[in-house]
Design a protein around this motif. Structure first.
Motif, PDB file in Angstrom:
ATOM      1  N   SER A   1       0.850  -1.246   0.112  1.00  0.00           N
ATOM      2  CA  SER A   1      -0.159   0.105   0.142  1.00  0.00           C
ATOM      3  C   SER A   1       0.791   1.341   0.090  1.00  0.00           C
ATOM      4  O   SER A   1       0.566   2.358  -0.727  1.00  0.00           O
ATOM      5  N   GLY A   2       1.981   1.234   0.670  1.00  0.00           N
ATOM      6  CA  GLY A   2       2.969   2.173   0.249  1.00  0.00           C
ATOM      7  C   GLY A   2       3.585   2.641  -1.051  1.00  0.00           C
ATOM      8  O   GLY A   2       3.377   3.547  -1.515  1.00  0.00           O
TER       9      GLY A   2
ATOM     10  N   MET B   1       0.433   4.202  -2.722  1.00  0.00           N
ATOM     11  CA  MET B   1       0.230   5.670  -2.497  1.00  0.00           C
ATOM     12  C   MET B   1       1.199   6.483  -3.069  1.00  0.00           C
ATOM     13  O   MET B   1       0.938   7.430  -3.784  1.00  0.00           O
TER      14      MET B   1
ATOM     15  N   CYS C   1      -1.508  14.209  -8.444  1.00  0.00           N
ATOM     16  CA  CYS C   1      -1.249  15.662  -8.950  1.00  0.00           C
ATOM     17  C   CYS C   1      -1.304  16.137 -10.023  1.00  0.00           C
ATOM     18  O   CYS C   1      -2.050  17.343  -9.998  1.00  0.00           O
TER      19      CYS C   1
ATOM     20  N   TRP D   1       6.104   5.633  -9.977  1.00  0.00           N
ATOM     21  CA  TRP D   1       6.295   6.748  -9.274  1.00  0.00           C
ATOM     22  C   TRP D   1       6.601   7.789 -10.162  1.00  0.00           C
ATOM     23  O   TRP D   1       5.914   8.873 -10.344  1.00  0.00           O
TER      24      TRP D   1
ATOM     25  N   ILE E   1      11.064  13.011  -1.400  1.00  0.00           N
ATOM     26  CA  ILE E   1       9.780  12.964  -2.066  1.00  0.00           C
ATOM     27  C   ILE E   1       9.290  11.286  -2.150  1.00  0.00           C
ATOM     28  O   ILE E   1       8.322  10.874  -1.987  1.00  0.00           O
ATOM     29  N   TRP E   2      10.394  10.515  -2.779  1.00  0.00           N
ATOM     30  CA  TRP E   2       9.960   9.093  -2.795  1.00  0.00           C
ATOM     31  C   TRP E   2       9.838   8.467  -1.280  1.00  0.00           C
ATOM     32  O   TRP E   2       8.964   7.857  -1.057  1.00  0.00           O
TER      33      TRP E   2
ATOM     34  N   SER F   1       6.233   9.684  -0.287  1.00  0.00           N
ATOM     35  CA  SER F   1       5.099   9.350  -0.805  1.00  0.00           C
ATOM     36  C   SER F   1       4.934   7.869  -0.664  1.00  0.00           C
ATOM     37  O   SER F   1       3.928   7.311  -0.755  1.00  0.00           O
ATOM     38  N   ASN F   2       6.040   6.969  -0.444  1.00  0.00           N
ATOM     39  CA  ASN F   2       6.088   5.463  -0.135  1.00  0.00           C
ATOM     40  C   ASN F   2       5.572   5.313   1.184  1.00  0.00           C
ATOM     41  O   ASN F   2       6.266   4.934   2.068  1.00  0.00           O
ATOM     42  N   SER F   3       4.132   5.608   1.501  1.00  0.00           N
ATOM     43  CA  SER F   3       3.982   5.337   2.754  1.00  0.00           C
ATOM     44  C   SER F   3       2.474   4.913   2.906  1.00  0.00           C
ATOM     45  O   SER F   3       1.493   5.368   2.485  1.00  0.00           O
ATOM     46  N   SER F   4       2.548   3.532   3.559  1.00  0.00           N
ATOM     47  CA  SER F   4       1.073   3.128   3.624  1.00  0.00           C
ATOM     48  C   SER F   4       0.213   3.957   4.819  1.00  0.00           C
ATOM     49  O   SER F   4      -0.993   3.609   4.777  1.00  0.00           O
TER      50      SER F   4
ATOM     51  N   LEU G   1      -0.276   6.884   4.474  1.00  0.00           N
ATOM     52  CA  LEU G   1      -0.785   8.186   3.826  1.00  0.00           C
ATOM     53  C   LEU G   1      -2.177   7.642   3.116  1.00  0.00           C
ATOM     54  O   LEU G   1      -3.081   8.141   2.653  1.00  0.00           O
ATOM     55  N   THR G   2      -1.842   6.364   2.782  1.00  0.00           N
ATOM     56  CA  THR G   2      -2.877   5.492   1.979  1.00  0.00           C
ATOM     57  C   THR G   2      -4.488   5.834   2.526  1.00  0.00           C
ATOM     58  O   THR G   2      -5.238   5.558   2.071  1.00  0.00           O
TER      59      THR G   2
ATOM     60  N   LEU H   1      -2.097  15.579  -1.459  1.00  0.00           N
ATOM     61  CA  LEU H   1      -0.971  15.156  -1.446  1.00  0.00           C
ATOM     62  C   LEU H   1       0.027  16.029  -1.939  1.00  0.00           C
ATOM     63  O   LEU H   1       1.339  15.948  -1.549  1.00  0.00           O
ATOM     64  N   PHE H   2      -0.352  16.660  -2.835  1.00  0.00           N
ATOM     65  CA  PHE H   2       0.792  17.774  -3.433  1.00  0.00           C
ATOM     66  C   PHE H   2       1.202  18.762  -2.353  1.00  0.00           C
ATOM     67  O   PHE H   2       2.212  19.056  -2.090  1.00  0.00           O
TER      68      PHE H   2
ATOM     69  N   LEU I   1       3.507  16.596   0.381  1.00  0.00           N
ATOM     70  CA  LEU I   1       4.876  16.035  -0.169  1.00  0.00           C
ATOM     71  C   LEU I   1       5.512  17.451  -0.156  1.00  0.00           C
ATOM     72  O   LEU I   1       6.771  17.335   0.127  1.00  0.00           O
TER      73      LEU I   1
END
Lengths: 189, 431
Positions: free
Chosen positions: A53-54, A57, A65, A140, B47-48, B51-54, B56-57, B280-281, B284
């Motif tokens: 899920s990460g 996301m 965006c 990504w 940023i990677w 955003s690679n965050s469960s 935030l899902t 999200l924009f 981040l």
């Protein structure tokens, strides 16, 4: 191609991007549910839903965006904007889009830096799944490329409309979606 | 650095640059002017990682859950049930407005979505019954703000993400202040309508049969709240997993009400992606700003500034509260939170305040920002719903009607300062 055709083409592709993001989220949700249910019974069917899920996301964030940009949904404070004559509003819109092109360009450039290092080193995630990181990072980065492409096209269209002094067309491309329209759709965090 | 940053932040916001862009530009500025080495090299990695965050899902899941519920008609039935229970109070339906908003807050992570949902249901009900239109609308705008205080809350997830604070603890901490605030809103409405009965509309009294039957309509909301919040505390699920469970239950509720057509799901998905992109924009961008501010040594400069001001912890907190109230007049909620957390949160924590407690205080302050003019999203939402329902009257009416409730929020901020346990007691039970 006429500007109107370019804009409608961009919006068509964008609708596909939006739906794709939505479906991936839905799939991720189902995946998590299956994991929760099977974990209650045994050890869980898949494991690693947290990791997956990460990645979801990360990919959805960059594409979303761009989606929100074409939908003119990014949050802006329009206290002054809405009091200006249309030429002034278009200038502000153009400045915003130009700034976004620069930021998106930086994100793509440095995002590529991350991905190319991953490929060089063959990096994998430090998890039981040992996911090769180039896979989620490519998706990504593709999202940021879409963001950049959309920003460039919108900037070009706004600039062209400004040269023609066609303020209505410029507003259709770049003006923020009004608060009232956003709110009647029941949106915003 | 602090003065220049603040001027640049406000300047760029005023010329209507997107909030996320403003934060990125500030971060690049910090890099250029205040850093000894080029921080931008870390942009991709920051940023990677962000955003690679469960975690935030959970945000798109909660948004999607709300989109589904709006289409399920559950709001109208909840409103009718709470009307039967509460409308004998002085102020009648106004209490149903507040209570429905409170109930919806317990399933929704967003204040604007809560206000929009309740306004759509309540506005046609109250019109023509003789209620003061200002107070009636103001109660919806204020009640809706509870959406981000009572768990689940998207804004608390964002706060927890940016300050590395436990989301379950934050959710638990919001519960008592949220319910207390709802009760305070109802007391405010009852006092106003007892002293000036002309504002309150006709008295209504439902019989017990009607009330008991109404309870059945509250069941979906109760199940949803228990499943989301309960599964987090029982340790069965992370916030993200709980959000996924919530989506499943909301889908069942919507399907039972016949609101789950393919077109509706498609629209709900697109709405979700759009709002996710917006949120999200800026998250981040704020993460990157966080990183550059840390690397450029903002913490040391802030410490020095605070020492020179010598306000002490309480004085500094009061100054911060005033700052948020003033900024809240002009800046949209989430932007206000995200743009200021990287600067304010380290200061507050260095002064010895509990990060969970400050999260709740911050939410209370941005709730106030939602109903204070000229920029208050909930005011706009309620006004838009009134126009859609053909109710006459301008935006000014909603602004005036919401003002007494903003005073209640100020009182709540005072209470929270005097009794930190209001927020911290429930989380302390768990640990």
């Amino acid at each position: 191609m006429s500007p109107a055709a370019i804009l409608s083409g961009l919006r068509r592709v964008n609708a596909g991007v939006g739906l794709g993001c939505g479906l991936v989220l839905l799939l991720c949700c189902v995946f998590i549910l299956v994991e929760i249910v099977t974990r209650r019974v045994a050890f869980g069917l898949f494991g690693g839903t947290d990791e997956i899920s990460g990645y979801v996301m990360a990919g959805v964030a960059s594409f979303a965006c761009g989606y929100a940009l074409v939908e003119r949904a990014h949050i802006r404070v329009d206290l002054i904007h809405r009091r200006l004559p249309s030429a002034g509003r278009t200038l502000l819109d153009l400045a915003s889009l130009g700034g976004l092109v620069a930021v998106a360009g930086a994100l793509v450039f440095h995002g590529w830096g991350v991905l190319s290092k991953t490929i060089d080193r063959g990096s994998t995630a430090n998890t039981p799944l040992e996911t090769p990181l180039w896979i989620p990072q490519t998706l990504w980065l593709a999202g940021w490329v879409w963001f950049l492409a959309a920003a460039v096209v919108l900037t070009g269209l706004t600039f062209a409309a400004m040269l023609r002094a066609d303020w209505a067309a410029a507003a259709d491309v770049a003006a923020p979606e009004t608060d009232e329209a956003a709110i009647e759709a029941g949106e915003r965090g | 650095m602090i003065v220049n940053l603040t001027i640049a932040l406000l300047g760029l916001l005023v010329v209507s640059a997107p909030v996320g862009l403003v934060l990125f530009v500030l971060a690049f500025g910090v890099d250029w002017f205040y850093s000894g080495f080029p921080l931008v090299r870390g942009l991709g990695q920051v940023i990677w990682s962000a955003s690679n965050s469960s975690l935030l899902t959970a945000i798109p899941f909660f948004i999607f859950l709300g989109e589904l519920l709006v289409r399920s008609g559950v709001a109208a039935r909840t409103y009718a049930a709470l009307d039967a229970w509460l409308s004998w109070l002085p102020g009648g339906l106004i209490h149903a407005n507040i209570a429905t908003a409170t109930a919806f807050s317990a399933t929704s992570g967003s204040s604007v979505a809560t206000a929009a949902t309740v306004a759509r249901v309540a506005t046609p009900q109250g019109h023509g019954l003789g209620y003061d239109p200002r107070l009636f609308a103001g109660a919806i705008a204020a009640g809706g703000t509870l959406g981000i205080m009572i768990p689940p809350s998207i804004n608390l997830i964002v706060y927890g993400f940016l300050t590395q604070t436990s989301i379950p603890q934050l959710f638990l901490a919001g519960l008592i202040p949220g319910i207390l605030l709802a009760v305070m809103f109802m007391i405010v409405a009852a006092i106003i309508c007892s002293t000036r009965p002309a504002l309150g509309g006709p008295g209504r009294r439902a019989d017990w049969g009607e009330r008991i039957r109404g309870l059945r309509d509250l069941i979906p909301i109760i199940i949803l709240f228990t499943a989301i919040v309960g599964s987090i505390y029982a340790g069965w699920a992370t916030p993200t997993e709980a959000a996924a469970v919530g989506v499943a239950i909301a889908a069942l509720i919507a399907a039972a009400a016949g609101g789950l057509s393919l077109t509706a799901v498609h629209a709900a998905l697109l709405g979700t992606v759009k709002v996710t992109g917006m949120i999200l924009f800026i998250i981040l961008a704020a993460s990157y700003l966080n990183y550059t501010l840390g690397a450029a040594g903002l913490g040391r400069e802030l410490e020095a500034l605070l020492e020179s001001l010598a306000l002490g912890p309480l004085g500094t907190m009061l100054a911060i509260i005033v700052l948020y109230i003033v900024l809240g007049f002009f800046i949209e909620t989430l932007s206000l939170m995200v743009a200021t957390i990287p600067i304010v949160a380290p200061v507050v924590i260095a002064l010895g305040y509990d990060p969970v407690w400050f999260g709740i205080m911050l939410i209370l302050l941005v709730e106030m920002a939602l109903i204070t003019p000229p920029v208050g999203l909930n005011l706009f939402v309620v006004h838009a719903a009134r126009r859609a329902a053909g109710v006459p009257g301008g935006l000014g009416q909603v602004m005036v009607g919401a003002a007494p409730f903003a005073v209640a929020m100020l009182a709540m901020a005072g209470l929270l300062l005097a009794i930190p346990g209001l927020a911290l007691w429930l989380p302390s039970l768990g640990s």
